[in-house]
Design a protein around this motif. Structure first.
Motif, PDB file in Angstrom:
ATOM      1  N   ALA A   1      11.282  -1.328  -1.641  1.00  0.00           N
ATOM      2  CA  ALA A   1      12.506  -1.403  -0.834  1.00  0.00           C
ATOM      3  C   ALA A   1      12.476  -0.371   0.285  1.00  0.00           C
ATOM      4  O   ALA A   1      12.870  -0.652   1.424  1.00  0.00           O
ATOM      5  CB  ALA A   1      13.726  -1.203  -1.732  1.00  0.00           C
ATOM      6  N   ALA A   2      11.998   0.840  -0.034  1.00  0.00           N
ATOM      7  CA  ALA A   2      11.890   1.866   1.009  1.00  0.00           C
ATOM      8  C   ALA A   2      10.878   1.456   2.081  1.00  0.00           C
ATOM      9  O   ALA A   2      11.074   1.712   3.271  1.00  0.00           O
ATOM     10  CB  ALA A   2      11.493   3.197   0.382  1.00  0.00           C
ATOM     11  N   ALA A   3       9.782   0.816   1.669  1.00  0.00           N
ATOM     12  CA  ALA A   3       8.792   0.376   2.647  1.00  0.00           C
ATOM     13  C   ALA A   3       9.322  -0.751   3.523  1.00  0.00           C
ATOM     14  O   ALA A   3       8.989  -0.832   4.710  1.00  0.00           O
ATOM     15  CB  ALA A   3       7.519  -0.076   1.922  1.00  0.00           C
ATOM     16  N   PHE A   4      10.145  -1.613   2.966  1.00  0.00           N
ATOM     17  CA  PHE A   4      10.725  -2.708   3.741  1.00  0.00           C
ATOM     18  C   PHE A   4      11.947  -2.259   4.541  1.00  0.00           C
ATOM     19  O   PHE A   4      12.442  -3.010   5.388  1.00  0.00           O
ATOM     20  CB  PHE A   4      11.135  -3.860   2.816  1.00  0.00           C
ATOM     21  CG  PHE A   4       9.979  -4.666   2.304  1.00  0.00           C
ATOM     22  CD1 PHE A   4       9.058  -5.205   3.172  1.00  0.00           C
ATOM     23  CD2 PHE A   4       9.814  -4.882   0.953  1.00  0.00           C
ATOM     24  CE1 PHE A   4       7.984  -5.947   2.707  1.00  0.00           C
ATOM     25  CE2 PHE A   4       8.749  -5.613   0.471  1.00  0.00           C
ATOM     26  CZ  PHE A   4       7.823  -6.147   1.348  1.00  0.00           C
ATOM     27  N   GLY A   5      12.468  -1.071   4.266  1.00  0.00           N
ATOM     28  CA  GLY A   5      13.631  -0.577   4.996  1.00  0.00           C
ATOM     29  C   GLY A   5      14.936  -1.198   4.551  1.00  0.00           C
ATOM     30  O   GLY A   5      15.835  -1.382   5.374  1.00  0.00           O
ATOM     31  N   VAL A   6      15.072  -1.523   3.252  1.00  0.00           N
ATOM     32  CA  VAL A   6      16.291  -2.132   2.730  1.00  0.00           C
ATOM     33  C   VAL A   6      16.697  -1.386   1.469  1.00  0.00           C
ATOM     34  O   VAL A   6      15.995  -0.487   0.991  1.00  0.00           O
ATOM     35  CB  VAL A   6      16.076  -3.634   2.428  1.00  0.00           C
ATOM     36  CG1 VAL A   6      15.766  -4.397   3.704  1.00  0.00           C
ATOM     37  CG2 VAL A   6      14.969  -3.835   1.405  1.00  0.00           C
ATOM     38  N   GLU A   7      17.852  -1.774   0.905  1.00  0.00           N
ATOM     39  CA  GLU A   7      18.310  -1.197  -0.349  1.00  0.00           C
ATOM     40  C   GLU A   7      17.505  -1.781  -1.510  1.00  0.00           C
ATOM     41  O   GLU A   7      16.986  -2.897  -1.438  1.00  0.00           O
ATOM     42  CB  GLU A   7      19.800  -1.475  -0.555  1.00  0.00           C
ATOM     43  CG  GLU A   7      20.715  -0.714   0.379  1.00  0.00           C
ATOM     44  CD  GLU A   7      20.831   0.748   0.026  1.00  0.00           C
ATOM     45  OE1 GLU A   7      20.378   1.127  -1.079  1.00  0.00           O
ATOM     46  OE2 GLU A   7      21.354   1.514   0.846  1.00  0.00           O
ATOM     47  N   GLU A   8      17.442  -1.013  -2.591  1.00  0.00           N
ATOM     48  CA  GLU A   8      16.685  -1.483  -3.751  1.00  0.00           C
ATOM     49  C   GLU A   8      17.277  -2.759  -4.327  1.00  0.00           C
ATOM     50  O   GLU A   8      16.556  -3.633  -4.806  1.00  0.00           O
ATOM     51  CB  GLU A   8      16.645  -0.380  -4.823  1.00  0.00           C
ATOM     52  CG  GLU A   8      15.814  -0.749  -6.035  1.00  0.00           C
ATOM     53  CD  GLU A   8      15.750   0.378  -7.051  1.00  0.00           C
ATOM     54  OE1 GLU A   8      15.111   0.186  -8.097  1.00  0.00           O
ATOM     55  OE2 GLU A   8      16.349   1.443  -6.790  1.00  0.00           O
TER      56      GLU A   8
ATOM     57  N   ARG B   1       0.828  -1.209   0.000  1.00  0.00           N
ATOM     58  CA  ARG B   1       0.000   0.000   0.000  1.00  0.00           C
ATOM     59  C   ARG B   1       0.861   1.256   0.000  1.00  0.00           C
ATOM     60  O   ARG B   1       0.564   2.230  -0.690  1.00  0.00           O
ATOM     61  CB  ARG B   1      -0.919  -0.003   1.223  1.00  0.00           C
ATOM     62  CG  ARG B   1      -2.007  -1.066   1.194  1.00  0.00           C
ATOM     63  CD  ARG B   1      -3.021  -0.838   2.303  1.00  0.00           C
ATOM     64  NE  ARG B   1      -3.945  -1.955   2.438  1.00  0.00           N
ATOM     65  CZ  ARG B   1      -3.945  -2.820   3.445  1.00  0.00           C
ATOM     66  NH1 ARG B   1      -3.052  -2.690   4.421  1.00  0.00           N
ATOM     67  NH2 ARG B   1      -4.813  -3.807   3.496  1.00  0.00           N
ATOM     68  N   ALA B   2       1.933   1.241   0.800  1.00  0.00           N
ATOM     69  CA  ALA B   2       2.825   2.403   0.843  1.00  0.00           C
ATOM     70  C   ALA B   2       3.488   2.650  -0.506  1.00  0.00           C
ATOM     71  O   ALA B   2       3.756   3.796  -0.872  1.00  0.00           O
ATOM     72  CB  ALA B   2       3.881   2.210   1.930  1.00  0.00           C
ATOM     73  N   ALA B   3       3.756   1.578  -1.255  1.00  0.00           N
ATOM     74  CA  ALA B   3       4.376   1.713  -2.574  1.00  0.00           C
ATOM     75  C   ALA B   3       3.366   2.020  -3.665  1.00  0.00           C
ATOM     76  O   ALA B   3       3.735   2.103  -4.843  1.00  0.00           O
ATOM     77  CB  ALA B   3       5.134   0.434  -2.915  1.00  0.00           C
TER      78      ALA B   3
ATOM     79  N   ILE C   1       6.709  -4.805 -10.193  1.00  0.00           N
ATOM     80  CA  ILE C   1       8.114  -4.811 -10.609  1.00  0.00           C
ATOM     81  C   ILE C   1       8.621  -3.384 -10.788  1.00  0.00           C
ATOM     82  O   ILE C   1       9.748  -3.057 -10.415  1.00  0.00           O
ATOM     83  CB  ILE C   1       8.269  -5.633 -11.902  1.00  0.00           C
ATOM     84  CG1 ILE C   1       7.883  -7.091 -11.642  1.00  0.00           C
ATOM     85  CG2 ILE C   1       9.696  -5.551 -12.422  1.00  0.00           C
ATOM     86  CD1 ILE C   1       7.861  -7.943 -12.889  1.00  0.00           C
ATOM     87  N   ARG C   2       7.786  -2.511 -11.343  1.00  0.00           N
ATOM     88  CA  ARG C   2       8.202  -1.111 -11.519  1.00  0.00           C
ATOM     89  C   ARG C   2       8.358  -0.389 -10.192  1.00  0.00           C
ATOM     90  O   ARG C   2       9.099   0.589 -10.102  1.00  0.00           O
ATOM     91  CB  ARG C   2       7.174  -0.370 -12.381  1.00  0.00           C
ATOM     92  CG  ARG C   2       7.209  -0.716 -13.840  1.00  0.00           C
ATOM     93  CD  ARG C   2       6.477   0.339 -14.645  1.00  0.00           C
ATOM     94  NE  ARG C   2       5.081   0.445 -14.258  1.00  0.00           N
ATOM     95  CZ  ARG C   2       4.075  -0.173 -14.882  1.00  0.00           C
ATOM     96  NH1 ARG C   2       4.345  -0.962 -15.911  1.00  0.00           N
ATOM     97  NH2 ARG C   2       2.838  -0.011 -14.478  1.00  0.00           N
ATOM     98  N   ALA C   3       7.672  -0.861  -9.165  1.00  0.00           N
ATOM     99  CA  ALA C   3       7.720  -0.198  -7.856  1.00  0.00           C
ATOM    100  C   ALA C   3       8.746  -0.829  -6.927  1.00  0.00           C
ATOM    101  O   ALA C   3       8.595  -0.761  -5.705  1.00  0.00           O
ATOM    102  CB  ALA C   3       6.332  -0.243  -7.211  1.00  0.00           C
TER     103      ALA C   3
END
Length: 755
Positions: free
Chosen positions: A340-347, A292-294, A333-335
């Motif tokens: 990655a930002a929502a999960f708190g990790v690098e892309e 949802r955040a993405a 896939i495009r998001a």
């Protein structure tokens, strides 16, 4: 409270009187039978209302007039007591003045204090307990001592780390920039100096920040920890154990006072924002929140979990999800960056791929940044027999650790990326696989001229290593002639294309690999650039069925470097790290970055990693198998031996010693033995250029050659300068000898050979 009145008949000489007794309710006497350990409350004491009733009843009885029943006896008359004073004095039962009464009140006091202590102990686990207060006070004072300077130090450390890494990269670039480039070398040196100065300044700021942080912390620590230590130390010094206890009690009281106010909210105020990057488990609610955040799904939509989130052997989270109806997998896939930002990790740690159908995706989130650990030995090192270039070729592992293989039969490829992305190491996976198959013919061209392909030169039927566009164009013309000959043979055999069985029967149709490194140098040449592009387009478009496989490597294959008519024919695309999404699209194709496949997201630490688009409908991030220089030489030695046994080793330059031995002359054999002695004395610094004559004579005799100093001197004619004595050995004894250059000149001049 009850009232009990005892009456009796008075004697004639005795006035009527009344006895007032206090009794416990529903009891006949004041008794306490509860056990001392019982926590029940004590029996209630007499109240004021009860006492008032008793006193009024006593007045009525005492004020009632009475007549004497008989004559008043003679004798002293008793003094009348004024009972009105009874209203102002407390009524204390007689039994209360007894030892049993005092023991009862003592028991009540003891049980009350015991219950109070228990309540105090239970209160310590709450926010209002003294122990909790002391803990909060200690924590608050420690947090004040630590302060916020650490954030500034971490920021300075990060800046210093980044600038230092950039300075090393700039220095490396400047060091390896050839001086013949002139202005580029000068600009690279200036950039390296500027980067080094910036890195040194950042390191100095980091040191200053650490120094300021330590000074501030030490001052605050003295303010916080100084008084308690002084109180405890002075108390012990002046009062011994009692003073030590007083100091500890004072310290405890101060800490409890500092923590008297509890935290208004939960201490972990970031709990709602925790994610995979904070070490939390992947759950279905977390997936819904992240998607949802993405903006992949709506605020009122949810995912359907096909495979529950689970950890694999590498410590990464994987799950298979169905998106809501009407949402294709390409939106997720495009998001990738937003997820990655929502999960708190690098892309680069997030990998999303379509799983079977349009609305189903496979999510993979690695614990650490992938491809930053040490690469494992490539599978080619374990080969005990020759490879098969007709079959799948191992490229390397993907982010899940699964080995990725591709087939190059009737295919062509393009490898691109910025300088230092690992094109040479990635190309070795294909070049070594081809070299280890004795049936494959190698045609290599090195547009960089840096020597990366030189170890393969002796295995090549054609090799261009001087970055000469004219020589490369001539090589392409020869290859086009070979392609026409292949098609002529296929037409004669009645076949449409080359297969493995057909190539085994007809050696002329063996697979041929054309590898072009730094294609940009050839295609941008003013005189031969367009001709080379046209010839390559001819080979790529027509050579597939003839068994010719073409691979090109370049930094940025834009339309100004590689014509689109040629670039679009290269079916296998491998995009290593790029500086911009547009550069990535020039390799993978237009729209790949918008679909979530951009080599711009590859971090600098992920050497050799790139998006490979060869099999399937979507690119896959793969890190090429890495082979060190020693491992490459070892594999090429095996390839040389296998090709020699198969009779497919090209005829390369013959060493001078082999040419001399082929002469069959005694003098030629003697010169060959002399050259072998020079080779045997080669050191790490390089080949030896001069050896003493006596040393040569002794070793020649040891090798079985009947030679004397005079015979050797007559065979190798030296000038007076070459006969001059030179220092030799540890004692630096001056001896006469023979230069290597004179021995080689004698061999080439006398027998007409080439060195």
């Amino acid at each position: 409270m009850t009232e009990h009145i005892s009456e009796h008949t008075a004697a004639p000489d005795e006035p009527e009187s009344a006895t007032v007794t206090y009794l416990h309710p529903q009891t006949t006497q004041w008794q306490w039978t509860a056990d001392e350990g019982d926590d029940e409350d004590e029996a209630p004491a007499p109240t004021v209302a009860d006492r008032t009733v008793v006193l009024e009843t006593a007045r009525v009885i005492l004020d009632k007039p009475t007549a004497p029943a008989g004559p008043v006896p003679a004798g002293p008359v008793e003094k009348t007591v004024d009972l009105d004073a009874f209203d102002d004095a407390p009524l204390i039962p007689a039994w209360m003045k007894s030892p049993e009464g005092w023991a009862a009140w003592a028991g009540v006091f003891y049980r009350a204090r015991r219950r109070g202590f228990r309540r105090w102990v239970r209160r310590q686990a709450t926010d209002k307990g003294h122990v909790r207060q002391f803990g909060r006070g200690t924590r608050r004072m420690h947090e004040w001592v630590v302060g916020f300077e650490g954030v500034r130090v971490q920021s300075a450390a990060h800046t210093a780390h980044v600038l230092t890494r950039e300075a090393r990269a700039a220095s490396r670039h400047a060091r390896f920039t050839p001086r013949i480039l002139g202005s580029k070398k000068e600009l690279a040196m200036k950039a390296a100096q500027a980067a080094t100065a910036a890195a040194e300044q950042a390191v100095a700021l980091h040191r200053k920040a650490k120094k300021d942080r330590n000074r501030a912390r030490n001052l605050r620590a003295g303010v916080v920890y100084g008084p308690p230590l002084a109180a405890i130390g002075s108390g012990y010094a002046y009062g011994g154990g009692l003073g030590l206890a007083a100091g500890l009690l004072a310290t405890f009281s101060g800490g409890a006072f500092a923590g008297r106010k509890p935290y208004e909210e939960d201490a972990d105020w970031t709990s709602e924002w925790r994610s995979l990057g904070d070490g939390d488990r992947m759950t279905a609610p977390m997936l819904d929140s992240a998607f949802r955040a993405a903006k992949v799904i709506g605020s009122d939509e949810t995912l359907r979990v096909v495979q529950m989130p689970m950890l694999d052997t590498r410590g990464a989270w994987t799950a298979v999800l169905d998106l809501p109806p009407g949402i294709p997998a390409k939106r997720a896939i495009r998001a990738t960056d937003e997820l990655a930002a929502a999960f708190g990790v690098e892309e680069a740690q997030v990998s999303i791929a379509k799983k079977g159908r349009s609305g189903r995706v496979e999510l993979y989130v690695s614990r650490d940044l992938p491809f930053t650990d040490k690469a494992k030995p490539g599978p080619l090192l374990a080969l005990e027999a020759s490879a098969n270039f007709w079959g799948p070729i191992s490229i390397g592992p993907d982010v899940r650790g699964l080995a990725i293989s591709i087939s190059v039969v009737e295919r062509s490829g393009l490898v691109g990326g910025e300088p230092g992305a690992g094109k040479s190491a990635s190309g070795n996976t294909i070049l070594l696989a081809a070299a280890l198959d004795p049936r494959v013919i190698l045609w290599l061209a090195d547009g960089k001229g840096g020597g990366d392909l030189e170890p393969f030169e002796h295995l090549c039927q054609a090799f261009e290593g001087d970055a000469d566009p004219e020589a490369f164009y001539e090589m392409l013309l020869d290859l086009i002639k070979d392609m026409k000959a292949r098609y002529a043979l296929l037409k004669k055999l009645g076949k449409r294309k080359v297969t493995e069985e057909l190539a085994d029967k007809h050696p002329e149709l063996r697979q041929l690999l054309l590898w072009v490194d730094e294609l940009m140098f050839y295609t941008t040449d003013e005189e031969y650039g367009k001709k080379i592009t046209k010839a390559l387009r001819n080979l790529v478009s027509r050579g597939r069925a003839a068994g010719i496989v073409t691979f090109c490597a370049t930094q940025k294959p834009g339309s100004d470097v590689v014509d689109t008519s040629l670039r679009d024919l290269l079916s296998i695309r491998w995009a290593l790290r790029c500086t911009t999404p547009e550069a990535s699209d020039t390799i993978l194709g237009k729209g790949a970055a918008a679909s979530g496949y951009s080599a711009k997201t590859i971090q600098a630490e992920m050497r050799g990693a790139g998006y490979l688009w060869a099999e399937g409908t979507n690119p896959t991030m793969v890190r090429a198998d890495y082979y060190t220089d020693d491992q490459v030489n070892t594999l090429l030695e095996r390839a040389t031996e296998w090709r020699r046994k198969a009779g497919t080793l090209p005829n390369g330059p013959v060493p001078l010693t082999d040419q001399l031995r082929a002469q069959g002359d005694d003098d030629a054999l003697l010169l060959a033995a002399v050259l072998d002695i020079f080779t045997a004395h080669t050191t790490e610094a390089g080949p030896v250029e001069w050896l003493p004559g006596q040393l040569l004579v002794d070793e020649l005799k040891t090798a079985g050659h009947p030679v004397t100093a005079e015979k050797l001197g007559a065979l190798v004619q030296r000038t007076d300068e070459e006969k001059a004595k030179r220092p030799w050995g540890e004692k630096a004894a001056r001896l006469t000898g023979y230069p290597l250059q004179r021995v080689e000149a004698t061999a080439t001049t006398r027998f007409g050979l080439t060195a």
